[in-house]
Design a protein around this motif. Structure first.
Motif, short mmCIF file in Angstrom:
data_model
loop_
_atom_site.label_atom_id
_atom_site.label_comp_id
_atom_site.label_asym_id
_atom_site.label_seq_id
_atom_site.Cartn_x
_atom_site.Cartn_y
_atom_site.Cartn_z
N VAL A 136 0.83 -1.29 0.15
CA VAL A 136 -0.14 0.04 0.03
C VAL A 136 1.11 1.11 0.16
N LEU A 137 2.02 1.13 0.97
CA LEU A 137 2.87 2.43 0.96
C LEU A 137 3.47 2.44 -0.52
N GLU A 138 4.01 1.68 -1.13
CA GLU A 138 4.74 1.52 -2.34
C GLU A 138 3.78 2.22 -3.44
N ALA A 139 2.41 1.64 -3.27
CA ALA A 139 1.43 2.10 -4.58
C ALA A 139 1.17 3.53 -4.33
N ASN A 140 1.01 4.02 -3.23
CA ASN A 140 0.50 5.24 -2.85
C ASN A 140 1.59 6.19 -3.20
N ARG A 141 3.08 5.79 -3.00
CA ARG A 141 4.07 6.57 -3.31
C ARG A 141 4.31 6.93 -4.72
N ASN A 142 3.93 5.72 -5.56
CA ASN A 142 3.84 5.83 -7.13
C ASN A 142 2.74 6.71 -7.50
#
Length: 326
Positions: A259-265
């Motif tokens: 979730v963190l990586e997806a929102n960072r992108n």
């Protein structure tokens, strides 16, 4: 009451037309898209989002159809986001009628949305994550995301879903191809579909052996499941393995990491878009094109061009072959 607020109210009440209009606004980034994202973001994170990906011809749409029927036995609301090739003329989804899922259209608990990939090489359209988030916020329990099927480049699904099911078939040479592809690295569950064909057991054995050669992913052992959409076999086993992966991901912290990586992108993508828009507005007509022309004429290099643009210190002298009036 604004148009977006009215649509949100009706969508939350179960109005299918209002939900479809909300998704169109988000997909096309029309006026009100930001308002929709703002109004729904806090209510996301409840649905289990499952990606169905793999090469063309693996039977992804048929598998999604039987999965929808199986999930509906346990969940009141199931959605499908099917990313299709784009029409070169209209930009719309070529397979928008979702012929293989026609049996699900009469089920009021199922919502199917076709999304054009707009030529995007990663298998997903740019707005796919935002569409999934709106469906999540509208209370869908299960969201199945079927990708366009572009082979080795089809890896962006991992940024949208909680569990990635990589679908292949026996006898198609995919076991050899998968060794070379990045797509193998994102699989959480490996599915050998069309298992009623000869060679299914051999394919399972080959994939299982292959998975032992790769780098381990924490303590998750990727299962290999045989399914047949035509015979409706292996579906319950697949659902069990998908549920096991979700439980593991939550317990291990992998779900939070994704979730963190997806929102960072997502934030980075929006930031790039906004910076480019603001920069274009500050530079005025022709200044960006003028700088690009100077790079093409080898007066400056691309890094120098970026420095000039970001610093707003463009040399006022015209580029070679570009008049001062452009």
């Amino acid at each position: 009451m604004t148009k977006v607020v009215d649509l949100l109210t009706k969508a939350r009440q179960g109005h299918v037309g209002a939900l479809a209009r909300l998704l169109s606004i988000v997909e096309n980034e029309d006026a009100g898209a930001a308002e929709i994202v703002n109004a729904t973001h806090a209510n996301t994170g409840n649905a289990h989002i499952i990606g169905i990906t793999g090469p063309p011809g693996a039977g992804k749409s048929s598998l999604v159809s039987v999965l929808v029927a199986a999930y509906r036995a346990s969940y009141p609301r199931v959605a499908v986001v099917a990313v299709d090739p784009s029409s070169p003329f209209t930009g719309g989804a070529i397979l928008g009628d979702r012929i293989r899922m026609r049996d699900r259209f009469l089920d009021e608990g199922v919502f199917i949305r076709s999304v054009a990939n707009r030529g995007h090489s990663g298998g997903l359209g740019r707005a796919a994550r935002r569409i999934v988030n709106v469906l999540d916020a509208m209370g869908f329990d299960i969201i199945l995301v079927e990708t366009v099927g572009v082979g080795q480049e089809e890896v962006e699904v991992v940024r949208v879903v909680d569990t990635v099911c990589l679908v292949t078939i026996p006898g198609a040479g995919d076991d050899i191809q998968a060794i070379k592809s990045g797509i193998m690295e994102i699989a959480d569950v490996l599915v050998v579909n069309k298992a009623d064909r000869p060679g299914a057991d051999r394919a399972v054995k080959d994939f299982t052996q292959m998975l032992t050669l790769g780098a381990p992913r924490l303590d998750w052992k990727i299962p290999v499941v045989k399914t047949s959409s035509a015979a409706n076999t292996g579906i319950s086993e697949l659902i069990v393995e998908i549920a096991k992966h979700r439980a593991w991901a939550i317990e291990s912290g992998d779900a939070k990491r994704r979730v963190l990586e997806a929102n960072r992108n997502e934030v980075e993508a929006l930031l790039r878009e906004r910076v480019l828009r603001q920069l274009a507005a500050q530079l005025g007509d022709g200044r960006f094109d003028e700088t690009v022309a100077r790079v093409a004429n080898r007066e400056i290099d691309p890094y120098g061009a970026v420095d000039l643009l970001l610093g707003s210190k463009l040399d006022k002298s015209p580029a070679v072959g570009v008049s001062a009036g452009t």
